[in-house]
Scaffold this motif. Structure first.
Motif, PDB file in Angstrom:
ATOM      1  N   ILE A  10       0.845  -1.201   0.000  1.00 49.46           N
ATOM      2  CA  ILE A  10       0.000   0.000   0.000  1.00 49.46           C
ATOM      3  C   ILE A  10       0.879   1.249   0.000  1.00 49.46           C
ATOM      4  N   ALA A  11       1.958   1.214   0.803  1.00 45.99           N
ATOM      5  CA  ALA A  11       2.866   2.363   0.865  1.00 45.99           C
ATOM      6  C   ALA A  11       3.441   2.685  -0.513  1.00 45.99           C
ATOM      7  N   ARG A  12       3.789   1.650  -1.284  1.00 48.54           N
ATOM      8  CA  ARG A  12       4.345   1.868  -2.611  1.00 48.54           C
ATOM      9  C   ARG A  12       3.271   2.325  -3.611  1.00 48.54           C
ATOM     10  N   ILE A  58      -0.635   9.144   1.135  1.00 44.94           N
ATOM     11  CA  ILE A  58      -1.155   8.133   2.059  1.00 44.94           C
ATOM     12  C   ILE A  58       0.012   7.318   2.608  1.00 44.94           C
ATOM     13  N   THR A  59       0.086   7.195   3.921  1.00 50.60           N
ATOM     14  CA  THR A  59       1.115   6.352   4.535  1.00 50.60           C
ATOM     15  C   THR A  59       0.460   5.092   5.099  1.00 50.60           C
ATOM     16  N   TRP A  79       1.316   8.671  17.252  1.00 55.58           N
ATOM     17  CA  TRP A  79       2.492   9.325  16.666  1.00 55.58           C
ATOM     18  C   TRP A  79       2.579   9.036  15.175  1.00 55.58           C
ATOM     19  N   LEU A  80       2.339   7.792  14.770  1.00 56.52           N
ATOM     20  CA  LEU A  80       2.389   7.457  13.345  1.00 56.52           C
ATOM     21  C   LEU A  80       1.335   8.225  12.547  1.00 56.52           C
ATOM     22  N   ALA A  81       0.263   8.626  13.210  1.00 58.13           N
ATOM     23  CA  ALA A  81      -0.789   9.391  12.547  1.00 58.13           C
ATOM     24  C   ALA A  81      -0.573  10.897  12.652  1.00 58.13           C
ATOM     25  N   ILE A  97       7.214   8.837   7.257  1.00 57.81           N
ATOM     26  CA  ILE A  97       7.405   7.428   7.613  1.00 57.81           C
ATOM     27  C   ILE A  97       6.300   6.603   6.965  1.00 57.81           C
ATOM     28  N   THR A  98       6.674   5.663   6.138  1.00 59.75           N
ATOM     29  CA  THR A  98       5.686   4.770   5.532  1.00 59.75           C
ATOM     30  C   THR A  98       6.355   3.439   5.203  1.00 59.75           C
TER      31      THR A  98
END
Length: 241
Positions: free
Chosen positions: A161-163, A170-171, A217-219, A226-227
């Protein structure tokens, strides 16, 4: 004057948000001022959350859940795919249902959620997806072939999904908790608790709040670059994996 859209919080969806790690994550987003919906199968959402009944193994139920969230809070901007089950037994005793039920809930259910969320995130050109995996998905665990496979699969899903959608803002990341203090671990014998704790370099179980802090934090804006990452929150149990 501030844009109302900037001050009203994001639309956040947390699956399996009525207890344990999912509940702590939902409560953490509420504390940040976000508009939070949680999916449950039997109710019991945290205060301040929209309680959406949903069985993520049912594609129609997933579609209905997203429609309900969108009507109340707008398109989902942060998806936390947390809902999961176990059906532990040794491989030679594992039934077809033991395998398929865990894979359909933990892995295929996450695919359904991510696919539906991404459709609206693409239009907005922003979005955060966080999959809740497990240290077991990285280390393996006797008696958990099905569970470990489902949790390992989330890593490949997130990175794909990240790629695919990084160019749309979108991460997609993975949080891999270790042994965490929940109702599930409370039910273990003291002997087993001590055995598990001895494997953890920090010498203790984690808390649900520590998992929630990593997810929020990731959000956050601070994690915008960061993904495709796997963040272990396991006291060092799985280091090197």
């Amino acid at each position: 004057m501030s844009d109302p859209e900037e001050t009203s919080g994001r639309s956040v969806l947390v699956t399996g948000g009525n207890r344990g790690i999912g509940r702590a994550i939902a409560e953490a987003f509420v504390a940040l001022g976000d508009r939070v919906a949680v999916t449950t199968r039997s109710g019991g959402a945290p205060d301040g959350c929209l309680d959406v009944r949903c069985d993520i193994t049912d594609p129609e139920a997933v579609e209905a859940a997203f429609a309900e969230v969108e009507a109340a809070h707008g398109p989902v901007e942060v998806l936390v795919a947390n809902a999961g089950i176990t059906a532990d037994t040794l491989l030679v005793r594992m039934s077809e249902d033991d395998w398929s039920s865990v894979i359909d809930t933990n892995l295929t259910g996450s695919y359904r959620l991510a696919k539906r969320a991404v459709s609206k995130m693409m239009r907005a050109r922003r979005g955060r997806i966080v999959f809740i995996s497990s240290v077991v998905g990285l280390l393996g665990s006797g008696g958990q072939v099905n569970y470990a496979a489902s949790k390992a699969g989330l890593v490949g899903m997130a990175r794909s999904i990240a790629r695919e959608y990084g160019g749309r803002g979108i991460t997609a990341n993975v949080v891999a908790p270790g042994f965490v203090e929940t109702d599930m671990t409370d039910a273990l014998s003291e002997e087993l608790k001590a055995q598990y704790k001895a494997q953890v370099p920090l010498g203790r179980y984690g808390s649900t709040d520590e998992i929630a802090a990593t997810v929020t934090w990731l959000a956050s804006d601070g994690a915008a670059y960061i993904t495709g990452a796997v963040i272990p929150v396991d006291g060092g149990l799985g280091m090197g994996h």
